[in-house]
Motif scaffolding. Structure first.
Motif, PDB file in Angstrom:
ATOM      1  N   UNK A  48       0.693  -1.278   0.112  1.00  7.50           N
ATOM      2  CA  UNK A  48      -0.057  -0.311  -0.030  1.00  7.50           C
ATOM      3  C   UNK A  48       0.740   1.373  -0.091  1.00  7.50           C
ATOM      4  N   UNK A  49       2.027   1.237   0.548  1.00  9.25           N
ATOM      5  CA  UNK A  49       2.856   2.476   0.484  1.00  9.25           C
ATOM      6  C   UNK A  49       3.609   2.683  -0.817  1.00  9.25           C
ATOM      7  N   UNK A 108       0.778   5.882   4.366  1.00 11.44           N
ATOM      8  CA  UNK A 108       2.209   6.390   4.707  1.00 11.44           C
ATOM      9  C   UNK A 108       2.275   5.860   5.985  1.00 11.44           C
ATOM     10  N   UNK A 109       3.801   5.739   6.496  1.00  6.49           N
ATOM     11  CA  UNK A 109       4.246   5.329   7.752  1.00  6.49           C
ATOM     12  C   UNK A 109       4.914   6.440   8.570  1.00  6.49           C
ATOM     13  N   UNK A 110       4.094   6.814   9.456  1.00  7.14           N
ATOM     14  CA  UNK A 110       4.849   7.747  10.364  1.00  7.14           C
ATOM     15  C   UNK A 110       5.938   7.192  11.293  1.00  7.14           C
ATOM     16  N   UNK A 118       0.288   4.187  10.998  1.00  3.91           N
ATOM     17  CA  UNK A 118      -0.119   4.054   9.716  1.00  3.91           C
ATOM     18  C   UNK A 118      -1.176   5.039   9.446  1.00  3.91           C
ATOM     19  N   UNK A 119      -1.324   5.748   8.413  1.00  2.00           N
ATOM     20  CA  UNK A 119      -2.273   6.601   8.006  1.00  2.00           C
ATOM     21  C   UNK A 119      -2.611   6.779   6.468  1.00  2.00           C
ATOM     22  N   UNK A 120      -3.773   7.149   5.939  1.00  2.26           N
ATOM     23  CA  UNK A 120      -4.105   7.237   4.537  1.00  2.26           C
ATOM     24  C   UNK A 120      -3.486   8.494   3.912  1.00  2.26           C
TER      25      UNK A 120
END
Length: 310
Positions: free
Chosen positions: A292-293, A299-301, A306-308
């Motif tokens: 998905x990334x 994205x991974x913070x 994880x957030x869209x």
């Protein structure tokens, strides 16, 4: 259960009712998710005020009780510069850096949480009672794992520091000697895999040695502004992106399942995501997140949150 234990519990409950104090259990939905990911999280805690413990962005700000003008100004500068990002500020209600962090958060209408080292019967230090009242009146929270009549004993404060570190995405240390509560909090945050930042100061000041040592040993990253913090945490305001292209990305059924959970939660830690999707193995979920990334959907913070993207 003996009569004395029952009596003590009833007395505690009556005090809580009278003072407007609530209990939060580990199993409650509003229990802090960041804290729940820590191995030594408390099974319950008492709180007064706002019960929203899972805000998207949370920092802890800690430092010496004997703060200099420089230290106070550094806290004011950083919080002023992050004030437009709706970041919750956690600290320990102590004199010095802690008090300035809470006050500055209130100044800019940021949520602030004070984690105490005593029960609600002993707001400590006494000089910060008005500040504690302002925190609650302005939508913040007072929090303690100690029952009402527990006094502010020395051993309580290092223990409460794990809650400060555990509830935050990152810990910022401003002005600290090599030993003390702030350094303990920084070490705990590091052990939790959380980001740690330190503000530099004069090499001739002993009250700055703790921050310099954190940076020298790579325990903390150096920051000198709120913008540094925002950039290093990946909290910049997103530029308008070409969303149309992303709307037509082809996803597998499992990718859709994972994406739906992330969208529902807005932000979610990988450990919580694994618990939410029990029919997929952890390794499978990790692979899906990577996919998905790469497709530009999530994205991974920092902290594996994880957030869209849209």
């Amino acid at each position: 259960m003996t009569d004395s234990v029952i009596k003590k519990a009833e007395e505690e409950w009556n005090l809580m009712q009278k003072q407007g104090i609530e209990l939060c259990f580990y199993t409650d939905d509003h229990y802090p998710k960041r804290l729940k990911n820590c191995h030594d999280a408390p099974y319950l805690f008492y709180y007064k005020g706002d019960a929203v413990f899972n805000r998207p962005k949370v920092i802890a700000v800690v430092g010496t009780r004997n703060a200099s003008i420089y230290g106070k100004d550094a806290v004011k500068k950083i919080i002023t510069e992050i004030s437009s990002h709706d970041i919750s500020v956690i600290s320990g209600l102590a004199m010095g850096i802690d008090a300035v962090a809470h006050e500055q958060a209130l100044e800019y209408n940021l949520n602030t949480v004070a984690v105490m080292g005593a029960g609600f019967g002993y707001i400590y230090p006494h000089s910060n009672e008005k500040l504690a009242k302002r925190i609650i009146e302005n939508g913040g929270t007072l929090l303690s794992e100690y029952s009402f009549n527990v006094m502010p004993e020395k051993q309580n404060f290092p223990k409460r520091n794990r809650i400060i570190a555990g509830m935050a995405d990152a810990t910022v240390v401003v002005e600290s000697a090599p030993k003390g509560g702030s350094i303990i909090t920084a070490f705990i945050a590091h052990s939790y895999n959380r980001d740690v930042f330190a503000v530099p100061g004069s090499i001739f000041s002993k009250t700055q040695d703790g921050c310099h040592e954190l940076v020298r040993t790579n325990m903390a990253a150096l920051i000198h502004s709120g913008q540094n913090l925002i950039e290093m945490m990946g909290w910049e305001e997103r530029q308008t992106k070409t969303i149309q292209r992303k709307l037509f990305v082809e996803l597998t059924e499992n990718e859709k399942k994972v994406l739906e959970v992330i969208q529902t939660c807005r932000e979610i830690a990988i450990d919580d995501l694994i618990q939410e999707i029990m029919d997929l193995t952890p390794s499978k979920i990790v692979g899906i997140l990577l996919s998905l990334e790469l497709k530009g959907v999530v994205e991974c913070k920092p902290g594996k949150i994880y957030t869209t993207i849209f």
